[in-house]
Every structure is written in C-alpha cells, then in structure tokens.
Design a protein around this motif. Sequence first.
Motif, PDB file in Angstrom:
ATOM      1  N   ALA A   1       0.833  -1.202   0.000  1.00 24.13           N
ATOM      2  CA  ALA A   1       0.000   0.000   0.000  1.00 24.13           C
ATOM      3  C   ALA A   1       0.871   1.257   0.000  1.00 24.13           C
ATOM      4  CB  ALA A   1      -0.928  -0.001   1.214  1.00 24.13           C
ATOM      5  N   GLY A   2       1.945   1.234   0.777  1.00 26.40           N
ATOM      6  CA  GLY A   2       2.855   2.375   0.808  1.00 26.40           C
ATOM      7  C   GLY A   2       3.514   2.620  -0.534  1.00 26.40           C
ATOM      8  N   VAL A   3       3.944   1.552  -1.183  1.00 25.86           N
ATOM      9  CA  VAL A   3       4.594   1.691  -2.491  1.00 25.86           C
ATOM     10  C   VAL A   3       3.605   2.193  -3.537  1.00 25.86           C
ATOM     11  CG1 VAL A   3       5.687   0.408  -4.385  1.00 25.86           C
ATOM     12  CG2 VAL A   3       6.423   0.024  -2.030  1.00 25.86           C
ATOM     13  N   VAL A   4       2.414   1.613  -3.564  1.00 26.82           N
ATOM     14  CA  VAL A   4       1.409   2.042  -4.549  1.00 26.82           C
ATOM     15  C   VAL A   4       1.080   3.525  -4.361  1.00 26.82           C
ATOM     16  CG1 VAL A   4      -1.015   1.769  -5.221  1.00 26.82           C
ATOM     17  CG2 VAL A   4       0.430  -0.243  -4.950  1.00 26.82           C
ATOM     18  N   ALA A   5       0.877   3.945  -3.126  1.00 24.02           N
ATOM     19  CA  ALA A   5       0.553   5.358  -2.876  1.00 24.02           C
ATOM     20  C   ALA A   5       1.715   6.271  -3.262  1.00 24.02           C
ATOM     21  CB  ALA A   5       0.181   5.564  -1.409  1.00 24.02           C
ATOM     22  N   MET A   6       2.939   5.866  -2.953  1.00 24.06           N
ATOM     23  CA  MET A   6       4.070   6.746  -3.239  1.00 24.06           C
ATOM     24  C   MET A   6       4.406   6.810  -4.729  1.00 24.06           C
ATOM     25  SD  MET A   6       7.357   4.554  -1.845  1.00 24.06           S
ATOM     26  CE  MET A   6       8.482   5.880  -1.870  1.00 24.06           C
ATOM     27  N   LEU A   7       3.999   5.799  -5.488  1.00 20.43           N
ATOM     28  CA  LEU A   7       4.283   5.798  -6.924  1.00 20.43           C
ATOM     29  C   LEU A   7       3.252   6.576  -7.738  1.00 20.43           C
ATOM     30  CD1 LEU A   7       5.566   2.157  -7.523  1.00 20.43           C
ATOM     31  CD2 LEU A   7       6.882   4.284  -7.481  1.00 20.43           C
ATOM     32  N   HIS A   8       2.233   7.104  -7.078  1.00 17.82           N
ATOM     33  CA  HIS A   8       1.257   7.922  -7.789  1.00 17.82           C
ATOM     34  C   HIS A   8       1.994   9.133  -8.372  1.00 17.82           C
ATOM     35  CE1 HIS A   8      -2.285  10.288  -8.657  1.00 17.82           C
ATOM     36  NE2 HIS A   8      -2.989   9.173  -8.499  1.00 17.82           N
ATOM     37  N   PRO A   9       1.782   9.429  -9.648  1.00 17.69           N
ATOM     38  CA  PRO A   9       2.550  10.516 -10.278  1.00 17.69           C
ATOM     39  C   PRO A   9       2.461  11.857  -9.558  1.00 17.69           C
ATOM     40  CG  PRO A   9       1.310   9.283 -11.922  1.00 17.69           C
ATOM     41  CD  PRO A   9       0.884   8.765 -10.583  1.00 17.69           C
ATOM     42  N   GLU A  10       1.323  12.168  -8.973  1.00 24.53           N
ATOM     43  CA  GLU A  10       1.180  13.461  -8.304  1.00 24.53           C
ATOM     44  C   GLU A  10       2.050  13.569  -7.057  1.00 24.53           C
ATOM     45  OE1 GLU A  10      -2.975  13.817  -7.574  1.00 24.53           O
ATOM     46  OE2 GLU A  10      -3.460  14.109  -9.683  1.00 24.53           O
ATOM     47  N   VAL A  11       2.364  12.437  -6.430  1.00 21.16           N
ATOM     48  CA  VAL A  11       3.175  12.474  -5.212  1.00 21.16           C
ATOM     49  C   VAL A  11       4.566  12.991  -5.522  1.00 21.16           C
ATOM     50  CG1 VAL A  11       4.235  11.043  -3.418  1.00 21.16           C
ATOM     51  CG2 VAL A  11       1.848  10.694  -4.037  1.00 21.16           C
ATOM     52  N   ARG A  12       5.138  12.544  -6.612  1.00 25.09           N
ATOM     53  CA  ARG A  12       6.507  12.967  -6.945  1.00 25.09           C
ATOM     54  C   ARG A  12       6.602  14.469  -7.155  1.00 25.09           C
ATOM     55  NH1 ARG A  12       9.854   9.015 -10.356  1.00 25.09           N
ATOM     56  NH2 ARG A  12      11.449  10.465  -9.662  1.00 25.09           N
ATOM     57  N   THR A  13       5.512  15.091  -7.599  1.00 27.63           N
ATOM     58  CA  THR A  13       5.558  16.548  -7.819  1.00 27.63           C
ATOM     59  C   THR A  13       5.614  17.315  -6.510  1.00 27.63           C
ATOM     60  OG1 THR A  13       3.144  16.782  -7.871  1.00 27.63           O
ATOM     61  CG2 THR A  13       4.245  16.329  -9.968  1.00 27.63           C
ATOM     62  N   THR A  14       5.267  16.687  -5.381  1.00 31.88           N
ATOM     63  CA  THR A  14       5.276  17.387  -4.089  1.00 31.88           C
ATOM     64  C   THR A  14       6.575  17.207  -3.334  1.00 31.88           C
ATOM     65  OG1 THR A  14       4.356  15.547  -2.815  1.00 31.88           O
ATOM     66  CG2 THR A  14       2.781  17.043  -3.895  1.00 31.88           C
ATOM     67  N   LEU A  15       7.487  16.425  -3.867  1.00 39.66           N
ATOM     68  CA  LEU A  15       8.742  16.153  -3.158  1.00 39.66           C
ATOM     69  C   LEU A  15       9.721  17.294  -3.364  1.00 39.66           C
ATOM     70  CD1 LEU A  15       9.142  12.399  -4.094  1.00 39.66           C
ATOM     71  CD2 LEU A  15       8.238  13.357  -1.973  1.00 39.66           C
ATOM     72  N   SER A  16      10.431  17.646  -2.309  1.00 41.60           N
ATOM     73  CA  SER A  16      11.394  18.742  -2.402  1.00 41.60           C
ATOM     74  C   SER A  16      12.632  18.292  -3.152  1.00 41.60           C
ATOM     75  CB  SER A  16      11.767  19.236  -1.011  1.00 41.60           C
ATOM     76  OG  SER A  16      12.490  18.227  -0.324  1.00 41.60           O
ATOM     77  N   LYS A  17      13.257  19.228  -3.794  1.00 40.38           N
ATOM     78  CA  LYS A  17      14.482  18.933  -4.531  1.00 40.38           C
ATOM     79  C   LYS A  17      15.704  18.995  -3.626  1.00 40.38           C
ATOM     80  CE  LYS A  17      12.780  19.954  -9.001  1.00 40.38           C
ATOM     81  NZ  LYS A  17      11.847  18.906  -9.030  1.00 40.38           N
ATOM     82  N   ARG A  18      15.570  19.632  -2.482  1.00 39.61           N
ATOM     83  CA  ARG A  18      16.715  19.764  -1.574  1.00 39.61           C
ATOM     84  C   ARG A  18      16.975  18.446  -0.842  1.00 39.61           C
ATOM     85  NH1 ARG A  18      14.032  22.701   3.570  1.00 39.61           N
ATOM     86  NH2 ARG A  18      12.169  21.497   3.394  1.00 39.61           N
ATOM     87  N   ARG A  19      18.159  18.275  -0.389  1.00 42.81           N
ATOM     88  CA  ARG A  19      18.537  17.052   0.282  1.00 42.81           C
ATOM     89  C   ARG A  19      18.284  17.238   1.721  1.00 42.81           C
ATOM     90  NH1 ARG A  19      20.605  13.049  -3.122  1.00 42.81           N
ATOM     91  NH2 ARG A  19      20.859  14.031  -5.070  1.00 42.81           N
TER      92      ARG A  19
END
Length: 170
Positions: free
Chosen positions: A152-170
């Motif tokens: 469930a965690g993997v499926v939710a995190m692989l949703h394309p919209e999720v990646r757009t909310t991730l910060s670029k900073r480390r």
Amino acid sequence: MTEATRRTTGLPGSNRALRTRAVTLRTLSAAAFGLAVLAGIAEGVISVGVIVGDRGAGGGTGGAVDAGLAAQLVLRGAIFAVALTCAWFLAQGRRWAWWALLIGLGLLGTASMMLPMASDLANGADLSTALGGDVSAAFPVVRVLHLGFVLAGVVAMLHPEVRTTLSKRR
C-alpha cells in the motif's frame, strides 16, 4: 468561473486541490510504511517469544537470549528505526526518503520476505507454512498485514502526483 479563480479556491481541477490530494497520498504512503514497521516489530516479538519459550520448555538456556539472537534484534531494530525515520521524512516531502523507502522496503525488504516464501512453496510447503504458520498461528496474519502495508505504501508513493510534491533539496 475562470482558471485563476479555480486555482485560488481549491475547487476540483485547481492546482491547490491536486496538490492537497498528492500530499494526502504522500502522507498515506508514509503512514502505511509506519504500519509496516509496526507489523515487522510484531513479527519479531512473536518469533522471539516462540524461540525463548522453546528454549525454556526444552531445558535449554532457560529462556535466555543468546548473542546471535541479540545481534539479529539489534540489526532489525536499526532497520526499523531507519525505516520509521524515512517514513517521517517522506511525510515531510523529502525526495531522498522516497527513494530510500522505494529501494529499501519496496524492493529489498519485500524481496527478503517473498523469496523465502516462494522457495518454500516451490518445495511443496502449504501457504500457511510458507507464511510462517509453523512459528505461531498469529504469524501468517501479521506477515500478510506487513506485506499489505508495504505494498500500500509503495502504490501510494508511486502515484505521479506524489513525486511533484517532493522537495528537490537534500
């Protein structure tokens, strides 16, 4: 209604509504990974309880935990701590945590649970035994929950919209 109005109000189709949904999916993913860690801890408690109980009942070391078992517990504890930390940072939107959970739990962790089960099934074991039913009657239930939470965690995190909310900073 204009596109500018939709963008600022959070109505369906607006950027705010899409971002809110993505953040919710990201939080859902982090929560699922947290629950997977709790299920992994429950598996460990069941296993150690059975091992220590068997030793005590068999006249072994009186239920004591030997160095090998202690080392396994320390290693698993460290892995669980890292996984929970990554889940926390995923909920905060950190890209490195997304990758760490995808590779660590989604790929390596799932493989470490599935490959022995697949091997047992290929060697003729029934599903209950492959899921650890010989350890305890509760173990297969906890194992299925563990795998379900990871998936469930993997499926939710692989949703394309999720990646757009991730910060670029480390």
